[in-house]
Design a protein around this motif. Structure first.
Motif, PDB file in Angstrom:
ATOM      1  N   GLU A  78      22.577 -27.665  33.526  1.00 62.21           N
ATOM      2  CA  GLU A  78      22.031 -27.557  32.112  1.00 62.21           C
ATOM      3  C   GLU A  78      21.377 -28.423  31.700  1.00 62.21           C
ATOM      4  O   GLU A  78      20.033 -28.237  31.066  1.00 62.21           O
ATOM      5  CB  GLU A  78      23.252 -27.267  31.180  1.00 62.21           C
ATOM      6  N   VAL A  79      21.301 -29.623  31.794  1.00 65.06           N
ATOM      7  CA  VAL A  79      20.423 -30.932  31.443  1.00 65.06           C
ATOM      8  C   VAL A  79      19.369 -30.868  32.096  1.00 65.06           C
ATOM      9  O   VAL A  79      18.154 -30.826  31.712  1.00 65.06           O
ATOM     10  CB  VAL A  79      21.224 -32.251  31.782  1.00 65.06           C
ATOM     11  N   THR A  80      19.370 -30.324  33.743  1.00 66.85           N
ATOM     12  CA  THR A  80      18.310 -30.169  34.584  1.00 66.85           C
ATOM     13  C   THR A  80      17.282 -29.136  33.967  1.00 66.85           C
ATOM     14  O   THR A  80      16.299 -28.950  33.812  1.00 66.85           O
ATOM     15  CB  THR A  80      18.425 -30.146  35.899  1.00 66.85           C
ATOM     16  N   GLY A  81      18.001 -27.942  33.609  1.00 65.20           N
ATOM     17  CA  GLY A  81      17.385 -26.926  32.904  1.00 65.20           C
ATOM     18  C   GLY A  81      16.531 -26.916  32.000  1.00 65.20           C
ATOM     19  O   GLY A  81      15.409 -26.794  31.480  1.00 65.20           O
ATOM     20  N   ARG A  82      17.035 -27.732  31.120  1.00 66.57           N
ATOM     21  CA  ARG A  82      16.706 -28.028  29.602  1.00 66.57           C
ATOM     22  C   ARG A  82      15.417 -28.895  29.736  1.00 66.57           C
ATOM     23  O   ARG A  82      14.212 -28.810  29.040  1.00 66.57           O
ATOM     24  CB  ARG A  82      17.601 -28.865  28.801  1.00 66.57           C
ATOM     25  N   GLN A  83      15.354 -29.813  30.850  1.00 67.52           N
ATOM     26  CA  GLN A  83      14.275 -30.806  31.157  1.00 67.52           C
ATOM     27  C   GLN A  83      13.177 -30.108  31.412  1.00 67.52           C
ATOM     28  O   GLN A  83      12.208 -30.218  31.378  1.00 67.52           O
ATOM     29  CB  GLN A  83      14.791 -32.042  31.881  1.00 67.52           C
ATOM     30  N   LEU A  84      13.468 -29.171  32.571  1.00 68.52           N
ATOM     31  CA  LEU A  84      12.317 -28.374  33.235  1.00 68.52           C
ATOM     32  C   LEU A  84      11.576 -27.717  32.046  1.00 68.52           C
ATOM     33  O   LEU A  84      10.456 -27.309  32.160  1.00 68.52           O
ATOM     34  CB  LEU A  84      12.984 -27.344  34.133  1.00 68.52           C
ATOM     35  N   GLY A  90       5.371 -28.606  27.661  1.00 71.99           N
ATOM     36  CA  GLY A  90       4.566 -29.676  27.355  1.00 71.99           C
ATOM     37  C   GLY A  90       3.334 -29.559  28.135  1.00 71.99           C
ATOM     38  O   GLY A  90       2.367 -30.425  27.945  1.00 71.99           O
ATOM     39  N   GLY A  91       3.354 -28.535  28.919  1.00 69.81           N
ATOM     40  CA  GLY A  91       1.856 -28.251  29.677  1.00 69.81           C
ATOM     41  C   GLY A  91       2.125 -28.733  31.192  1.00 69.81           C
ATOM     42  O   GLY A  91       1.017 -28.735  32.096  1.00 69.81           O
ATOM     43  N   ASP A  92       3.175 -29.285  31.682  1.00 62.52           N
ATOM     44  CA  ASP A  92       3.331 -29.635  33.105  1.00 62.52           C
ATOM     45  C   ASP A  92       3.147 -28.526  33.865  1.00 62.52           C
ATOM     46  O   ASP A  92       3.991 -27.521  33.887  1.00 62.52           O
ATOM     47  CB  ASP A  92       4.619 -30.397  33.230  1.00 62.52           C
ATOM     48  N   ALA A  93       2.180 -28.567  34.965  1.00 62.72           N
ATOM     49  CA  ALA A  93       1.702 -27.272  35.746  1.00 62.72           C
ATOM     50  C   ALA A  93       3.072 -27.090  36.661  1.00 62.72           C
ATOM     51  O   ALA A  93       3.264 -25.861  37.091  1.00 62.72           O
ATOM     52  CB  ALA A  93       0.523 -27.338  36.441  1.00 62.72           C
ATOM     53  N   LYS A  94       3.549 -28.057  37.393  1.00 64.36           N
ATOM     54  CA  LYS A  94       4.546 -28.074  38.177  1.00 64.36           C
ATOM     55  C   LYS A  94       5.994 -27.487  37.736  1.00 64.36           C
ATOM     56  O   LYS A  94       6.380 -26.515  38.274  1.00 64.36           O
ATOM     57  CB  LYS A  94       4.746 -29.279  38.922  1.00 64.36           C
ATOM     58  N   LEU A  99       9.563 -22.967  36.796  1.00 60.81           N
ATOM     59  CA  LEU A  99      10.372 -22.198  35.924  1.00 60.81           C
ATOM     60  C   LEU A  99      10.013 -20.725  36.302  1.00 60.81           C
ATOM     61  O   LEU A  99      11.007 -19.868  36.236  1.00 60.81           O
ATOM     62  CB  LEU A  99       9.846 -22.401  34.523  1.00 60.81           C
ATOM     63  N   PHE A 100       8.924 -20.412  36.606  1.00 53.15           N
ATOM     64  CA  PHE A 100       8.426 -18.958  36.841  1.00 53.15           C
ATOM     65  C   PHE A 100       9.128 -18.570  38.179  1.00 53.15           C
ATOM     66  O   PHE A 100       9.560 -17.466  38.359  1.00 53.15           O
ATOM     67  CB  PHE A 100       6.866 -18.771  36.973  1.00 53.15           C
ATOM     68  N   ALA A 101       9.100 -19.467  39.220  1.00 51.75           N
ATOM     69  CA  ALA A 101       9.763 -19.244  40.351  1.00 51.75           C
ATOM     70  C   ALA A 101      11.352 -18.959  40.227  1.00 51.75           C
ATOM     71  O   ALA A 101      11.883 -18.022  40.920  1.00 51.75           O
ATOM     72  CB  ALA A 101       9.670 -20.360  41.328  1.00 51.75           C
ATOM     73  N   LEU A 102      11.733 -19.864  39.442  1.00 46.53           N
ATOM     74  CA  LEU A 102      13.413 -19.751  39.070  1.00 46.53           C
ATOM     75  C   LEU A 102      13.790 -18.419  38.365  1.00 46.53           C
ATOM     76  O   LEU A 102      14.688 -17.653  38.329  1.00 46.53           O
ATOM     77  CB  LEU A 102      13.987 -20.864  38.370  1.00 46.53           C
TER      78      LEU A 102
END
Length: 105
Positions: A78-84, A90-94, A99-102
């Protein structure tokens, strides 16, 4: 010469010792693998888990997180998902691509 015993080859001696024929795909009995003995004695230890099996267990562990001044208990997943999500917003393209892939998986 007539009194000398004929010379025998090693192959003939093995053949005389038993009716086992040595040839292609039939090694001599002394050089065959021993039944019950591993061919890779220093291989992977029993009970060792692969990384693929270990990752889900690690992601399901609980951890303490400080969020808005309050301590909460969440899984690492859950923490990893929230950070992602936070990085994607925030605009991080990667992070957005991940996110879209998941989301489409």
């Amino acid at each position: 010469m007539s009194g000398a015993a004929p010379e025998t080859t090693k192959h003939e001696e093995e053949k005389a010792a038993g009716d086992y024929e040595v040839g292609y795909g039939k090694p001599p009995k002394g050089t065959q693998f021993v039944a019950g003995k591993s061919g890779n004695p220093r291989g992977r230890p029993q009970g060792a888990r692969s990384l693929k099996a270990l990752i889900p267990e690690l992601l399901n562990e609980k951890m303490q997180v400080n969020e808005n001044g309050k301590t909460r208990t969440m899984t690492k997943r859950e923490v990893t998902g929230r950070q992602l999500v936070r990085k994607g917003l925030g605009g991080d393209a990667k992070a957005l691509a991940a996110l879209f892939a998941l989301d489409n998986a």
